[in-house]
Design an enzyme around this catalytic site. Structure first.
Site, PDB file in Angstrom:
ATOM      1  N   GLU A  41     -20.318 -63.444  31.017  1.00 15.40           N
ATOM      2  CA  GLU A  41     -19.332 -62.457  31.415  1.00 15.40           C
ATOM      3  C   GLU A  41     -19.144 -61.519  30.226  1.00 15.40           C
ATOM      4  O   GLU A  41     -19.523 -61.829  29.108  1.00 15.40           O
ATOM      5  CB  GLU A  41     -17.989 -63.136  31.715  1.00 15.40           C
TER       6      GLU A  41
ATOM      7  N   LYS B  79     -21.126 -60.429  16.648  1.00 16.86           N
ATOM      8  CA  LYS B  79     -21.439 -61.182  17.873  1.00 16.86           C
ATOM      9  C   LYS B  79     -22.911 -61.521  18.003  1.00 16.86           C
ATOM     10  O   LYS B  79     -23.262 -62.529  18.610  1.00 16.86           O
ATOM     11  CB  LYS B  79     -20.967 -60.417  19.114  1.00 16.86           C
TER      12      LYS B  79
ATOM     13  N   SER C 239     -15.595 -57.514  10.855  1.00 20.66           N
ATOM     14  CA  SER C 239     -16.420 -58.031  11.955  1.00 20.66           C
ATOM     15  C   SER C 239     -17.279 -56.977  12.641  1.00 20.66           C
ATOM     16  O   SER C 239     -18.329 -57.300  13.188  1.00 20.66           O
ATOM     17  CB  SER C 239     -15.528 -58.726  12.989  1.00 20.66           C
TER      18      SER C 239
HETATM   19  C1  LIG Z   1     -15.445 -59.231  20.007  1.00 19.91           C
HETATM   20  C2  LIG Z   1     -15.028 -58.785  18.680  1.00 19.91           C
HETATM   21  C3  LIG Z   1     -14.019 -59.465  17.956  1.00 19.91           C
HETATM   22  C4  LIG Z   1     -13.239 -60.615  18.528  1.00 19.91           C
HETATM   23  O1  LIG Z   1     -13.973 -61.769  18.769  1.00 19.91           O
HETATM   24  P1  LIG Z   1     -13.787 -63.079  17.903  1.00 19.91           P
HETATM   25  O2  LIG Z   1     -14.486 -64.112  18.701  1.00 19.91           O
HETATM   26  O3  LIG Z   1     -12.318 -63.351  17.758  1.00 19.91           O
HETATM   27  O4  LIG Z   1     -14.422 -62.838  16.590  1.00 19.91           O
HETATM   28  C5  LIG Z   1     -13.719 -59.029  16.681  1.00 19.91           C
HETATM   29  N1  LIG Z   1     -14.350 -57.974  16.126  1.00 19.91           N
HETATM   30  C6  LIG Z   1     -15.308 -57.284  16.783  1.00 19.91           C
HETATM   31  C7  LIG Z   1     -15.951 -56.125  16.100  1.00 19.91           C
HETATM   32  C8  LIG Z   1     -15.680 -57.665  18.076  1.00 19.91           C
HETATM   33  O5  LIG Z   1     -16.633 -56.983  18.724  1.00 19.91           O
END
Ligand SMILES: *Cc1c(COP(=O)(O)O)cnc(C)c1O
Length: 402
Positions: free
Chosen positions: A114, A92, A380
């Site tokens: 938000e 993010k 992610s």
């Molecule tokens: C917020 C988050 C997501 C989901 O958000 P996307 O916009 O779909 O990528 C996925 N993985 C992690 C670690 C997150 O913090």
């Protein structure tokens, strides 16, 4: 025409999805942000500052890693793009640094957003601290109680957290409250969205800021193996980490792309958040999307063990890519997610976020069924935020590791 020039079109549509469905007042502000983005983000100064931030503050490029032990267990070859090693432990920050840098170039003093579970709020508060911008985060009271460590992090980083006390006191009310606050002072403040969702230009901007993940991965994978991966996969909540990595391979037609949605506890209403797989076209938070909705067009309740994935819609670009068939969308449930969480921890020494574990689970299935193929997972985020919850509710995973 090149994919990125063609999508979105100048009204912000990806095929029939996206657009701007907000009040005329807010629409005018969206076009101002769009115009500023086009002039500022192409400048040499902006590009070189963002590049330097990524390298020296965020620690990019993040590595691509071959999962040797996990691949031995499942067959196939499983690779990870290590976004869990990006500063703050998830992808993010990639778009938050971009959005906050844009705010700085636009002369804004304050960023507003938000947050649901607090991940976006923490990333934006981090970016605001870096640039010396004020940061105002709207968060439902119920979410503050559930995600208290993130509430504390935001405050440590200097953000003002506004508790939202009406309605269900969760994400939907927080979005309304943040938009309202932004409209009170659009001259000095800017709204910063947390994924490839919301009205145009946000789905495009957030994708562009996440594109670095795909560009790095493609280069790194080629350098490591001499070829492109057979498949690339990522979890999809709003869809930003998935668009980041997919966008690096979208023009490589031989590379299969798989988006993974959370099938939660069951496929009954309120037990999952598979909006692309089971939703129908509708409007949410100012854009057209595949929406899990009732007969009145109200969003249905959603659930996932991974709170970052429980969103009743999806980014408009994903909706288009589903219709064209370029990306295949599949679902992984809580139980499969937990198994992947425990297995990646034990076999590779990497504790993944529960969100990312959905994509890891799909990769394990894919590897088992395609023993000669390679699959690259966008990991992610890291799982530190999830360990208390997982261990309190499911233990340390002996029954998953035989
Ligand atoms: C917020 C988050 C997501 C989901 O958000 P996307 O916009 O779909 O990528 C996925 N993985 C992690 C670690 C997150 O913090």
């Amino acid at each position: 025409m090149d994919y990125f020039k063609k999508f979105p079109n100048d009204k912000g549509y990806f095929g029939e999805y996206g657009g701007i469905f907000v009040s005329p007042e807010l629409e005018a502000e969206m076009y101002k942000i769009n115009d500023a983005y086009f002039s500022i983000s192409k400048s040499h100064e902006f590009i070189s500052e963002l590049r330097s931030i990524r390298k020296h503050f965020q620690g990019r490029p993040t590595p691509v890693y071959f999962c040797k032990r996990l691949s031995e267990v499942y067959g196939g070859r499983i690779y990870l793009k290590r976004e869990d090693l990006n500063h703050t432990g998830a992808h993010k920050l990639n778009h938050c640094m971009g959005e906050a840098l844009l705010a700085k170039y636009m002369g804004k003093k304050k960023v507003i957003a938000e947050t649901g579970a607090g991940q976006h709020g923490v990333a934006l508060a981090t970016a605001a601290a870096y640039f010396g911008l004020e940061c105002e985060i709207h968060m439902g009271e119920v979410d503050i109680a559930k995600a208290h460590p993130n509430y504390i992090r935001m405050k440590l980083l200097g953000a003002t957290v506004i508790p939202v006390k009406h309605g269900l006191k969760t994400l939907k009310e927080a979005v309304d409250s943040a938009f309202e606050a932004y409209l009170k002072d659009p001259v000095n403040s800017i709204y910063c969205i947390g994924s490839v969702v919301g009205p145009h230009p946000f789905p495009m901007m957030v994708r562009d800021f996440q594109h670095v993940v795909g560009v790095e991965s493609r280069e790194q994978f080629l350098e490591m193996t001499g070829e492109l991966p057979d498949a690339v996969t990522a979890c999809v909540g709003g869809g930003s980490n998935a668009m980041g990595i997919f966008s690096g391979f979208i023009r490589d037609e031989d590379v299969e792309l798989y988006g993974v949605e959370p099938a939660g506890r069951s496929l009954q209403i309120g037990d999952h958040a598979c909006s692309l797989s089971y939703g129908t076209p509708g409007v949410l938070h100012g854009f057209k999307t595949y929406l899990l909705q009732d007969e009145k067009g109200e969003p249905q309740p959603v659930y996932s063990i991974a709170s970052g994935l429980d969103y009743p819609g999806s980014g408009p670009e994903h909706c288009m890519l589903k219709d064209t068939g370029r990306v295949k969308y599949t679902c992984v449930n809580d139980k499969e997610c937990l198994e992947a969480f425990y297995k990646l921890s034990r076999f590779e020494g990497i504790i993944p976020a529960l969100e990312s574990s959905h994509a890891v689970s799909f990769a394990m299935k894919y590897a088992q069924e395609n023993k000669k193929k390679s699959i690259l997972v966008n990991l992610s985020g890291r799982g530190d935020k999830d360990i208390d919850f997982v261990v309190d509710n499911y233990g340390i995973g002996e029954k998953y590791i035989k």
